[in-house]
Design an enzyme around this catalytic site. Structure first.
Site, PDB file in Angstrom:
ATOM      1  N   GLY A 196      -1.149 -17.536 -82.330  1.00  0.00           N
ATOM      2  CA  GLY A 196      -0.537 -16.672 -83.919  1.00  0.00           C
ATOM      3  C   GLY A 196      -2.021 -17.598 -84.646  1.00  0.00           C
ATOM      4  CG  HIS A 204      10.198 -22.843 -84.246  1.00  0.00           C
ATOM      5  ND1 HIS A 204      11.116 -23.925 -85.288  1.00  0.00           N
ATOM      6  CD2 HIS A 204      10.067 -21.530 -84.380  1.00  0.00           C
ATOM      7  CE1 HIS A 204      10.626 -22.554 -85.997  1.00  0.00           C
ATOM      8  NE2 HIS A 204      10.616 -21.102 -85.350  1.00  0.00           N
ATOM      9  CG  ASN A 236       1.962 -20.650 -75.452  1.00  0.00           C
ATOM     10  OD1 ASN A 236       2.113 -19.601 -75.460  1.00  0.00           O
ATOM     11  ND2 ASN A 236       3.064 -21.163 -76.610  1.00  0.00           N
ATOM     12  CB  ILE A 246       4.736 -16.897 -74.478  1.00  0.00           C
ATOM     13  CG1 ILE A 246       4.827 -16.155 -73.163  1.00  0.00           C
ATOM     14  CG2 ILE A 246       6.407 -16.654 -75.814  1.00  0.00           C
ATOM     15  CD1 ILE A 246       4.953 -15.746 -73.006  1.00  0.00           C
ATOM     16  CB  SER A 299     -19.819 -12.072-110.302  1.00  0.00           C
ATOM     17  OG  SER A 299     -21.047 -11.065-110.168  1.00  0.00           O
ATOM     18  CD  GLU A 318     -12.314 -12.666-100.465  1.00  0.00           C
ATOM     19  OE1 GLU A 318     -12.308 -12.481 -99.690  1.00  0.00           O
ATOM     20  OE2 GLU A 318     -13.382 -11.537-101.787  1.00  0.00           O
TER      21      GLU A 318
END
Lengths: 672, 672
Positions: A159, A29, A188, A190, A387, A414
């Protein structure tokens, strides 16, 4: 570090190495390393405190690549600044057994602090590390001795920010006021599908302000000096900082920069040549001029900084010898000297008391026994403390104002919780655990996997382990979750039957240094199961003969194998079978994963070497077939549960003494 | 609907029923129903368009309880407004086979639109429903005929907003400008661990503004008229709306209101009496005065509204008969008449062409074959369109400005994507599918489970299915994921071997009306596997004899069972074994879950009735043991992969013809 080499040239060296290595591997990448190179120079040249000759120096700043696909950026930086990563390693990018795998992997490459790639989890690990730093500092630093004192820097991209986990952990970082956490956002515009505006139009700066972060930017991510200034500013904040750096993905590539084409594949020789020309880089592939190496080299500066730190540490140690010793012990991950005694005493007491309690309650009892001896124990729950019963007697909650608290309310998060726990485990000094309902282990699944992949000493507590949940219904009743956890490579899974097995499960999880453990506990009361001799060693084997066939092993007709809440059921069935003169052995299997590591002879012996086996567990039956290689069957659940009192469900679905006895009878008759 | 009964009294009726039912069950969550009762009255009395006598009326507004633990709120509303839910049903709250399970379950209770409980997923389903409404409206409405036209209302709490999935889906709702989505936030500042400020200090209004939402509030959530006005205002917005309603959890309880004590257990007779006194409710348990029933009753108004809608629909149908027919077909979930022919033709062509392609490519070829015949097909990917290959020839991307697009870029949001797909499936009119890398099915795990629990026609595409991923390394290489999916009760999992099996896998998934399917595809090229007769019927059985032992079934010595990429490997091994005169059958098992539903005779016959079996799959071996009840073994992977070219990994880990042949030889010798 003043240098004759311009920041642009330094950044171009990163771009060149990234392009070359990815081209050679024909895989990788380039877009991110080329886009973030200038930011990387600002951080690594002007700010990052580290010593390439000692990647484990406690005083180092932590650097994490949450957008891990840009691994070549990190490898280039490590190589150039003097870590044990050669140009040949870079040439071996993404090859078998190389030190430069496709995504950064902790333990494989010196200087890599965590394994990243699954988006959003790097920033979560960073939050965990920054929290661990703040907690350890609060516990161990003394006036004039800021032994624990480092920044945590995370690079992240669109992302990571789209992923839900970024919401969970950045919200917590804000609450905890992790002011030494600095995130640099590769803004960026993109992602793989193209321009993000059609699926990611958040005002990210506003979003982070809503979390209580200090937000800087947008700034020009290709202006190294500007980025450097922003980092300097960030260090002054009393909040975590997000620096929004506007960048061009694949910066420099004349034909592909600013497009998703440059994200995830080699540029090609032609475009690399064009790019090098465009950015003014005229060196052959993998060749870096000496003065550029020199500009990056952090060995001398790092050695100096570590020496200064060491000097301070030695003075600290002289003044506070016990504290220093304790810190060192905890950072080594070594348990206290009296640990074995603590476990033995707890087990002896539990065997004597023979209490029938829910195993989640047994877990809390174990914590009450162990925690006073283990200051490194750090608990938590995803808003289910009462709990999960994860808090022990006298433990204080951790808050921004009380970093000495040792139980964390993570909120209903979680995934974020488990990934933060991984970050804490990576930082060291703590044995962190966290909890939720077993069903919601689903939410955290990939963080559990990452703990296993990284071989972390993270402990995950999951209560409410079956249809025994009862009225809350099928959304809350685990069926397949225990099996799902067992098949994560390297994850140890414990589902103890009573107070004794619970103590051993906790002890094994705490002692395990090379991987995570999941501890699975019931909501409902479990009867204490009698056995001739309570042996911690036996239990620690994962599966063992709990009750032998009444007339001895030679007389064995059938072996009942069960875990957790079904062990007592099997024991009851064995009583009836004994009355029928059927020679039945009861094997308790609190951990199939640990049992699987025992030698073949032991496993065969325990399972009854060819004699019929009936496995019983209130969950997915499928994994049990591997223990039933000849005649036998599984009493399990291959469908969802229902909302009703637990007792009715166990009856409805065949978890009754009658059904077990019937099943054994049919099996034995069938074979006769 | 003017009424003599005050809104306060109406809300108190909800509170009373919630307290009484939870007390009778001695289990449940009174805090939320008591806190949101006034908001519920505002929505249900003044705004919600629905017809209790026809819960499936297309024109109804959708109402979702994202904070599903407050189920008694919904049951009380359904009962009071005239749905088929009696006072006896309420008395049966949380009992076996009741229509009032612990959390709302679609299909169990009339008027429940989705199953909730796992936090954050209800709002995700709501986003999916609001999107489906907008898309169907764009496709089917005509000038003057707003046949598809409804609001989607979601109740949610702090828990939903802490969960990462809320970030993912609310960001998308903003991008898509889902103006008919209205979320009412129960802002009570309390979660199970106590006051949220120490773990949830977000400025939620600011956060939602950052997503492009219209934000109203904070308003007093106990002022019904104020809430009603806010909803009216929300309806005018061109954005989705969040109404921030400040409430007191357990409103009315003198001793527990405003604390977490009131969240998750019955109040107790004494506190109920005190609460009823405090709120001025003096009716016996489960008794509601007639005038209050009357005030809630929505049957007449609902019938009127549906009649108006029907009149309009009939006119639409008269004017656009084909469109109406198509809409009805799609809402029935019925496939086009020519569907079987389409599949047959595609399969015949594929068998003839015998192409060797990656199965992700085969999947795209299947989409190219099927999509033109299926306007209901709605694709998507979590920012991996060019890797998942989920777009077909000519498909347009969906955007806020093009609701006729039929491929959705969901961004990097796996969990949100899958839960949105569930919402779309629940709304109807579409067969939605979505995709990511198989490893990242982990991120979406609980949404996949919810699809199975709700028996939805959701299709999940997972590509890059094994160590065949290669250089991206262990974070991206699935090991246990296929097995994890197979053990979700009701989930069909397909891992086809070639273009023909891929077509059948897609066809079965599309045809399946009572549950979701996961389609698992390779990154790497897979050889087309020859078989004597390509039979769609055989493949659709999940497992079948692909290549019989050369001398026929009676001569069978060993059966090789494989799925996906390992089928061609097994076929190669069979060739060598044949040359050695070992009679070997090849069973292709594209779907173990479908195979498990075949009758025992068929399964025994396919597997070779007692003859040795060798199962081969590049993933967790454990589940395969259930097919190997006597002699046999599994060639699988019980450890993580590594970053290297895929071919090297397959070789390193024993996925070679040599190893398969050796394994068979050893197995047969051992038995002789």
């Amino acid at each position: 570090m003043p240098s004759k080499v311009s920041s642009k040239t330094m950044a171009n060296a990163i771009r060149a190495l990234a392009m070359d290595a990815i081209q050679k591997a024909n895989s990788g990448h380039p877009g991110m390393p080329m886009g973030m190179a200038d930011i990387a120079v600002a951080l690594w040249r002007d700010h990052l405190r580290h010593n390439p000759n000692n990647p484990h120096w406690l005083g180092r700043d932590r650097f994490l690549l949450s957008n891990g696909h840009g691994s070549m950026l990190q490898y280039a930086l490590l190589h150039l600044s003097g870590y044990d990563l050669t140009i040949d390693d870079l040439k071996n990018f993404r090859q078998l057994h190389s030190r430069t795998p496709g995504h950064p992997e902790v333990g494989v490459t010196a200087g890599v602090e965590t394994s990243t790639g699954p988006l959003g989890q790097g920033i979560a690990n960073a939050v965990g590390m920054a929290l661990a730093e703040k907690m350890l500092a609060a516990e161990f630093n003394e006036e004039g001795f800021d032994i624990i004192n480092n920044y945590t820097y995370a690079f992240l991209g669109d992302g990571c920010l789209m992923e839900g986990i970024s919401h969970e952990v950045c919200s917590l970082a804000g609450v905890w006021k992790l002011n030494k956490l600095i995130a640099l956002y590769d803004d960026n515009g993109i992602s793989i599908d193209g321009k993000v505006q059609n699926w990611f139009a958040d005002d990210t700066r506003k979003r982070f302000e809503s979390y209580g972060w200090n937000v800087i930017g947008p700034i020009d991510g290709h202006d190294t000096e500007g980025v450097s200034k922003a980092i300097a500013e960030a260090k002054k904040s009393d909040k975590p900082t997000l620096i929004d750096c506007r960048t061009v993905i694949g910066f420099g590539s004349p034909n592909n920069a600013g497009t998703s084409k440059v994200h995830g594949s080699a540029l090609g020789e032609e475009e690399i040549a064009a790019t090098k020309k465009a950015i003014g880089w005229d060196h052959p592939a993998f060749e870096i001029p000496a003065e550029i190496y020199e500009a990056f080299d952090a060995k001398e500066e790092g050695a100096k900084r570590e020496a200064e730190w060491l000097k301070k540490y030695e003075a600290y140690k002289a003044k506070y010898p016990e504290k220093a010793e304790e810190l060192e012990r905890r950072l080594r991950g070594q348990l206290p000297d009296n640990w074995d005694d603590v476990v033995f005493e707890a087990l002896s007491k539990a065997a004597l008391e023979a209490k029938s309690v829910a195993s989640r309650k047994a877990s809390q009892m174990a914590l009450n026994d162990y925690a006073p001896a283990l200051p490194e124990l750090l608990g938590g729950s995803a808003d289910l403390t009462s709990s999960n019963l994860t808090n022990w007697k006298g433990v204080e909650p951790l808050t921004a104002d009380n970093m000495l608290g040792r139980h964390i309310s993570y909120g209903v998060r979680e995934f974020g919780m488990c990934a933060i726990v991984n970050g804490i485990a990576l930082y060291g000094g703590f044995i962190p655990y966290c909890a939720t309902f077993l069903t919601f282990s689903d939410y955290a699944k990939n963080a559990l996997r990452m703990a296993a992949l990284m071989k972390l000493r993270s402990i995950f507590v999951f209560t409410h382990d079956s249809i025994g949940v009862g009225e809350d219904g099928p959304t809350h009743q685990p069926i397949e979750q225990t099996a799902s956890l067992r098949i994560i490579p390297g994850m140890d899974v414990w589902r103890p039957a009573d107070t004794c097995e619970t103590l051993i499960a906790w002890a094994c999880a705490i002692e395990r240094e090379d991987g995570p453990s999941s501890l699975i506990f019931s909501r409902q009361t479990l009867p204490f199961v009698n056995q001739e001799e309570v042996s911690g060693d036996n239990m620690a084997k994962g599966g063992y003969i709990m009750q032998e066939a009444p007339n001895g092993a030679a007389s064995l007709e059938v072996t009942l194998v069960a875990s957790g809440s079904e062990v007592a059921l099997a024991a009851e069935a064995r009583k009836i079978l004994t009355a029928m003169n059927i020679q039945c052995r009861l094997v308790s299997m609190p951990s199939t994963t640990v049992f699987d590591r025992q030698d073949e002879q032991y496993r065969d012996q325990v399972l009854g070497e060819g004699r019929p086996v009936v496995a019983i567990e209130a969950g997915t039956p499928d994994l049990w077939w591997k223990y039933i290689r000849g005649r036998g069957t599984v009493i399990g659940l291959d469908h969802f549960g229902a909302s009703a009192p637990a007792g009715e469900l166990f009856k409805l679905y065949g978890f009754t003494v009658d059904n077990v006895v019937d099943t054994v009878q049919k099996l034995l008759n069938k074979g006769k």
